[in-house]
Design an enzyme around this catalytic site. Structure first.
Site, mmCIF file in Angstrom:
data_model
loop_
_atom_site.group_PDB
_atom_site.id
_atom_site.type_symbol
_atom_site.label_atom_id
_atom_site.label_comp_id
_atom_site.label_asym_id
_atom_site.label_seq_id
_atom_site.Cartn_x
_atom_site.Cartn_y
_atom_site.Cartn_z
ATOM 1 C CG HIS A 76 -10.212 -34.084 -84.007
ATOM 2 N ND1 HIS A 76 -9.514 -34.866 -83.107
ATOM 3 C CD2 HIS A 76 -11.060 -33.322 -83.251
ATOM 4 C CE1 HIS A 76 -9.921 -34.604 -81.882
ATOM 5 N NE2 HIS A 76 -10.853 -33.662 -81.938
ATOM 6 C CB SER A 80 -14.048 -20.062 -85.363
ATOM 7 O OG SER A 80 -13.717 -19.176 -86.406
ATOM 8 C CG ASP A 140 -18.672 -32.150 -81.788
ATOM 9 O OD1 ASP A 140 -18.221 -33.054 -82.514
ATOM 10 O OD2 ASP A 140 -18.900 -32.308 -80.571
#
Length: 268
Positions: free
Chosen positions: A135, A237, A77
């Site tokens: 992911h 980050s 996200d």
């Protein structure tokens, strides 16, 4: 040790401290309210026994991902702060701020420099309010992990616009990946107050320590499936993805927010 590393280590100690439950609930609720976290896919904030556990929260509701084998999904996200074509060896941390892809990847990837020249790239910025797990963006075989110690400058828009070679200066972890014979890299960039970058498949990696030496881990037949959780940042980050020349067509997503599972590119 750079001052950014010291600040991050002290903040990391605070974030992992488990305060008495009533105090921790106040801290967690304050953090959620201050940053405007959407907790609809997660547990109630009071269930997290430290700020770190809130940062690194797992999804309670499974995301739907695009399972088409030719589709690359967003690993996080995040906000797409920059994307486009690598021009020879040059990519952008943000418009007007260039850096060398070869310097980002280090000499340990030198045998593949010609492949990524004139390739494609996309930068995924995770703010402190975002879901912090990352992911696999596609099915791949993991060939190599490179841990590069460095500074921990913030990676927000303000710093991207003023700090030259920020991605190259900061601590980072580089994954060298292969999908159906085509090469791509996932580069996880540390940032201020990121206590650690954790990789579930490689417990030997320890970031934001006093380490000075670059370390390389090589793998044989380590297969990763699209959507698999690779690990997490212990605060917001950036992930940089770099693809081999002519291997993908990226979506027009500059300055747009994306969700893990959303299509970001098509494999050629």
């Amino acid at each position: 040790m750079h001052i950014t590393n010291l600040i991050s280590q002290y903040f990391g100690k605070f974030a992992k401290t488990q305060f008495p439950s009533f105090i921790q609930t106040i801290i967690n609720n304050g953090y959620v309210k201050f940053l405007g976290l959407n907790m609809s896919e997660f547990k109630n904030p009071k269930h997290y026994k430290s700020l770190n556990l809130l940062f690194t929260r797992e999804l309670e509701i499974a995301r739907e991902i695009n399972t088409d084998e030719n589709v690359v999904i967003s690993p996080t996200d995040s906000l797409i702060t920059e994307c486009g074509a690598v021009k020879d060896d040059t990519a952008l941390q943000i418009k007007g701020m260039e850096y060398s892809v070869e310097e980002l990847l280090t000499y340990h990837c030198s045998s593949n420099f010609d492949k990524v020249k004139n390739g494609s790239f996309m930068n995924f910025y995770l703010s402190p309010k975002d879901y912090h797990r990352y992911h696999a963006a596609s099915d791949f075989t993991l060939k190599k992990l490179i841990h590069v110690p460095g500074k921990l400058y913030p990676v927000n828009l303000k710093y991207l616009n003023k700090e030259l070679d920020l991605f190259v200066q900061n601590e980072r972890v580089i994954l060298e990946c292969e999908n159906n014979g085509k090469l791509f890299y996932m580069v996880f960039v540390g940032a201020l107050n990121v206590g650690q970058m954790v990789f579930d498949f490689e417990p030997r990696v320890e970031t934001n320590t006093n380490a000075q030496e670059l370390k390389v881990y090589e793998y044989e037949n380590l297969e990763i499936s699209k959507g698999d959780c690779l690990g997490y940042f212990k605060m917001g980050s950036t992930v940089v993805m770099i693809w081999e020349n002519d291997s993908v067509k990226i979506e027009e997503l500059l300055n747009q927010n994306v969700k893990f599972g959303q299509k970001v590119a098509t494999i050629n």
